[in-house]
Enzyme design. Sequence first.
Site, PDB file in Angstrom:
ATOM      1  N   SER A 221       4.304  11.357 -12.083  1.00 23.68           N
ATOM      2  CA  SER A 221       4.158  11.689 -11.018  1.00 23.68           C
ATOM      3  C   SER A 221       2.904  12.728 -10.568  1.00 23.68           C
ATOM      4  O   SER A 221       2.454  13.937 -10.274  1.00 23.68           O
ATOM      5  CB  SER A 221       5.241  13.552 -11.480  1.00 23.68           C
ATOM      6  OG  SER A 221       6.185  13.057 -11.959  1.00 23.68           O
TER       7      SER A 221
ATOM      8  N   GLY B 171       3.872   5.742  -8.767  1.00 24.22           N
ATOM      9  CA  GLY B 171       5.011   5.138  -8.376  1.00 24.22           C
ATOM     10  C   GLY B 171       5.360   6.002  -6.950  1.00 24.22           C
ATOM     11  O   GLY B 171       4.974   6.061  -5.582  1.00 24.22           O
ATOM     12  N   GLY B 172       6.510   7.300  -6.549  1.00 26.41           N
ATOM     13  CA  GLY B 172       6.361   7.465  -5.595  1.00 26.41           C
ATOM     14  C   GLY B 172       5.289   7.878  -4.687  1.00 26.41           C
ATOM     15  O   GLY B 172       5.116   7.658  -3.199  1.00 26.41           O
TER      16      GLY B 172
ATOM     17  N   GLY C 162       8.943  10.035 -11.697  1.00 26.29           N
ATOM     18  CA  GLY C 162       9.820   9.897 -10.709  1.00 26.29           C
ATOM     19  C   GLY C 162      10.548  11.361 -10.441  1.00 26.29           C
ATOM     20  O   GLY C 162      11.100  11.622 -10.443  1.00 26.29           O
TER      21      GLY C 162
ATOM     22  N   TRP D 200       4.882   0.453  -5.783  1.00 26.53           N
ATOM     23  CA  TRP D 200       5.828   0.329  -5.068  1.00 26.53           C
ATOM     24  C   TRP D 200       7.534   0.990  -6.071  1.00 26.53           C
ATOM     25  O   TRP D 200       8.544   1.094  -4.341  1.00 26.53           O
ATOM     26  CB  TRP D 200       5.922  -0.484  -3.785  1.00 26.53           C
ATOM     27  CG  TRP D 200       4.512   0.390  -2.733  1.00 26.53           C
ATOM     28  CD1 TRP D 200       3.945   1.016  -3.083  1.00 26.53           C
ATOM     29  CD2 TRP D 200       4.296  -0.637  -1.954  1.00 26.53           C
ATOM     30  NE1 TRP D 200       2.783   1.022  -2.253  1.00 26.53           N
ATOM     31  CE2 TRP D 200       2.500  -0.084  -1.509  1.00 26.53           C
ATOM     32  CE3 TRP D 200       4.625  -1.979  -1.373  1.00 26.53           C
ATOM     33  CZ2 TRP D 200       2.387  -0.133  -0.181  1.00 26.53           C
ATOM     34  CZ3 TRP D 200       3.948  -2.579  -0.053  1.00 26.53           C
ATOM     35  CH2 TRP D 200       2.724  -1.909   0.443  1.00 26.53           C
TER      36      TRP D 200
ATOM     37  N   GLU E 258       2.250   5.975 -19.656  1.00 22.80           N
ATOM     38  CA  GLU E 258       3.647   6.871 -18.678  1.00 22.80           C
ATOM     39  C   GLU E 258       4.841   7.551 -19.638  1.00 22.80           C
ATOM     40  O   GLU E 258       5.778   6.791 -19.992  1.00 22.80           O
ATOM     41  CB  GLU E 258       3.936   5.992 -18.403  1.00 22.80           C
ATOM     42  CG  GLU E 258       3.421   5.256 -17.077  1.00 22.80           C
ATOM     43  CD  GLU E 258       3.810   4.975 -15.757  1.00 22.80           C
ATOM     44  OE1 GLU E 258       3.645   5.210 -14.687  1.00 22.80           O
ATOM     45  OE2 GLU E 258       4.884   4.025 -15.282  1.00 22.80           O
TER      46      GLU E 258
ATOM     47  N   HIS F 275       7.307  -1.926 -17.660  1.00 22.60           N
ATOM     48  CA  HIS F 275       7.730  -0.560 -16.996  1.00 22.60           C
ATOM     49  C   HIS F 275       8.594  -0.024 -17.846  1.00 22.60           C
ATOM     50  O   HIS F 275       9.423  -0.816 -18.215  1.00 22.60           O
ATOM     51  CB  HIS F 275       8.078  -0.535 -15.591  1.00 22.60           C
ATOM     52  CG  HIS F 275       7.996   1.051 -14.777  1.00 22.60           C
ATOM     53  ND1 HIS F 275       8.486   1.433 -15.200  1.00 22.60           N
ATOM     54  CD2 HIS F 275       6.921   1.355 -14.132  1.00 22.60           C
ATOM     55  CE1 HIS F 275       8.595   2.619 -14.632  1.00 22.60           C
ATOM     56  NE2 HIS F 275       7.336   2.812 -14.182  1.00 22.60           N
TER      57      HIS F 275
ATOM     58  N   GLU G 165      11.656   1.095 -16.486  1.00 24.07           N
ATOM     59  CA  GLU G 165      12.430   1.052 -15.573  1.00 24.07           C
ATOM     60  C   GLU G 165      13.246  -0.254 -15.939  1.00 24.07           C
ATOM     61  O   GLU G 165      13.856  -0.345 -16.067  1.00 24.07           O
ATOM     62  CB  GLU G 165      12.367   1.166 -14.352  1.00 24.07           C
ATOM     63  CG  GLU G 165      11.926   2.785 -13.877  1.00 24.07           C
ATOM     64  CD  GLU G 165      11.573   3.016 -12.418  1.00 24.07           C
ATOM     65  OE1 GLU G 165      11.020   2.101 -12.242  1.00 24.07           O
ATOM     66  OE2 GLU G 165      10.312   4.398 -12.568  1.00 24.07           O
TER      67      GLU G 165
END
Length: 242
Positions: free
Chosen positions: A204, A225-226, A171, A10, A165, A96, A98
């Site tokens: 994605s 994710g999204g 994203g 999330w 990933e 991750h 990010e």
Amino acid sequence: MRKIVIAGNWKMHKTQGEALTFLQGFLGQLSETPQDREVVLCVPFTALSALSKNLHGSRVMLGAQNIHWEDSGAYTGEVSGSMLEEFGIRYVVVGHSERRQLFGETDQTVNKRLMAAQRHALTPILCVGETKEQRDRGEAEDIISKQLMQALVNIDQSNLVIAYEPIWAIGTGDTCETTEANRIIGVIRQQLDNQSVSIQYGGSVKPGNIDEIMAQSDIDGVLVGGASLEPDSFSRIANFVQ
Ligand code: PGA
């Protein structure tokens, strides 16, 4: 046996209230989900308490998105394994992209966080992957190989999930070709001592591509994710058609 792990990440989304609203729409849609699929929600720290109470007795496992390597100390803004243990969580996302790109995470700190996760009997989901520039220069495999080698020093591979990933696919709506994701995941597996580590694809993933992704021979699940933020889309992903 490689386990199928369908995990939602999330990121920094959803208050406690929003997390509970998600559950109301989500849990009912898992009644037909085959039992051999592990369904996981990796949520913000602030939602762990509410979700752990409300997931009790359900088939959904809870996960966190980071863990510090010390059990306590002067580390403002960090959360330790002993703190996470109280919520009965099973998984924690480590490394991750990010975290690596925005918060200075290195392969060395990733290694320390993996060790802390295992010390607290959590299963780390180790994320690896290349940038667009690295891929264009033909370095993807070398980069991933180096990330793995450094992250996995002294790590018990019998309690580990890896997520491939590609950063350019996160994203962006720009999914990696499923056959290419499958190939890279095969390359990752060759580098492991333990052949039962589950290796996910992330980047994605959505209801429209999940069936094709899961049809690949080496892909054991997804990190989403999204598309994990909405009950309908994440349940469709968990209920992928074989
Ligand atoms: P995405 O994110 O599904 O929104 O691309 C994946 C991830 O960051 O784990």
